[in-house]
Scaffold this active site. Sequence first.
Site, PDB file in Angstrom:
ATOM      1  N   HIS A  66      20.639  40.145 -44.597  1.00  0.00           N
ATOM      2  CA  HIS A  66      19.328  39.639 -44.175  1.00  0.00           C
ATOM      3  C   HIS A  66      18.327  40.037 -45.238  1.00  0.00           C
ATOM      4  O   HIS A  66      18.116  41.224 -45.504  1.00  0.00           O
ATOM      5  CB  HIS A  66      18.920  40.208 -42.816  1.00  0.00           C
ATOM      6  CG  HIS A  66      17.607  39.673 -42.334  1.00  0.00           C
ATOM      7  ND1 HIS A  66      17.507  38.570 -41.508  1.00  0.00           N
ATOM      8  CD2 HIS A  66      16.327  40.074 -42.583  1.00  0.00           C
ATOM      9  CE1 HIS A  66      16.232  38.316 -41.263  1.00  0.00           C
ATOM     10  NE2 HIS A  66      15.499  39.219 -41.900  1.00  0.00           N
ATOM     11  N   CYS A  67      17.711  39.045 -45.871  1.00  0.00           N
ATOM     12  CA  CYS A  67      16.792  39.303 -46.984  1.00  0.00           C
ATOM     13  C   CYS A  67      15.379  39.479 -46.442  1.00  0.00           C
ATOM     14  O   CYS A  67      14.783  38.518 -45.930  1.00  0.00           O
ATOM     15  CB  CYS A  67      16.838  38.148 -47.982  1.00  0.00           C
ATOM     16  SG  CYS A  67      15.745  38.402 -49.403  1.00  0.00           S
TER      17      CYS A  67
END
Length: 396
Positions: free
Chosen positions: A162-163
């Site tokens: 998850h950026c």
Amino acid sequence: MSAAARPPNPPPHLSDSNRGIIDPSGPSKRLYQVWKGSNRFFLRGRLIFGPDHDLGCLIIAIAVVFTVYVICILFLTSGRDPGIIPRSAHPPEPEDDGDGSNRSADWAGNYGAIPNLPPTKDVLVNGIIIKVKYCHTCMLYRPPRCSHCSICNNCVERFDHHCPWLGQCIGKRNYRFFFMFVSSTTLLCLHVFAFCWVNIKKIMDAYHCNLWSAFMRSPVSGILILYTFLGAWFVGGLTTFHLYLIYTNQTTYENFRYRYDGKLNPYNRGWAQNVMEIFFTRIPSSKNHFRAKVTEDSSTFNPTISVHHALSPDMAKTSLDVEMGSKRQAVAAEEFEDIQNQMGLERCRTQPEHSHWGEKGNWEITPDIQALADEFQMEHGFADRGRTHGSHLIGP
């Protein structure tokens, strides 16, 4: 007339001005190199521009076009379905495995799932047996390489990470665009960094000044040099790391958890096939039709525990609060359990099937929770079992 008697080919016609600048006795040069006009030549005389053509405008135009391209890739990455697995409305039916050795009654009772539903299942991937886990939030067995994101609260296919910079999960359907984004940003930083130095050098030559004076004459160039230098290290390192992941067919999640180095990676098919899989295969369609018209169903938002008779308004609110708190706690506990369990080839080993989510300290008992638990046990015939294993169902 014979060939020997033919006169030699006449020399190419040259204008008077060209004859004046060509010296047969001097070293051989091309015409554009000794041209006395004010034109600008590029690509060894293949391109000719007027004297008022400024190369700096072209450099800036390239940077602007490159920036627009990077922003478009950014939106494709952050605004695209990363590969979310649709949630199931009901738990899967348990399979009859004979001896029931992989079944955990306590685990099933904790999440209101069907009794004897195993927490893991064996799946064959390229001749290697791996274990896929059951996601109690989405009520499905996750496909291989799928993981549940605790931030987005979704199971994502080929989950990479998850950026936080993009505010989106990176998975099967947007990983290609994510790599294009970080690599293009790296090239843009290098482009701006290099030509800012060219500008500083031209200022030093034009004004015969030192480096600090040149920075004072063009402070924007100095700021951009510092900014792009720091940015290039960050996105450049990220690009290099993901090149390694692509060549070895790993995800960031797998690389940090499973440590395939020195172990057998069931997804590695050789660097050529790995690159083809990322860049030259068709991106699958989304499994979700988010714009479809649906009817709100309470079971969709409350899949873990369903009470079949009407509750009072206060009890309904309490049930929703309990459910949301349970989901957040379950996701966090599942991540903690995943970190503790060694995977990779260890996937093939027998994993402990007793869930630790109900251990002391994970749940806070309130009268509302106790009432819901007793109500659920009485309705489904688990009253005696709840008294025996109450500490595993709802905590101490």
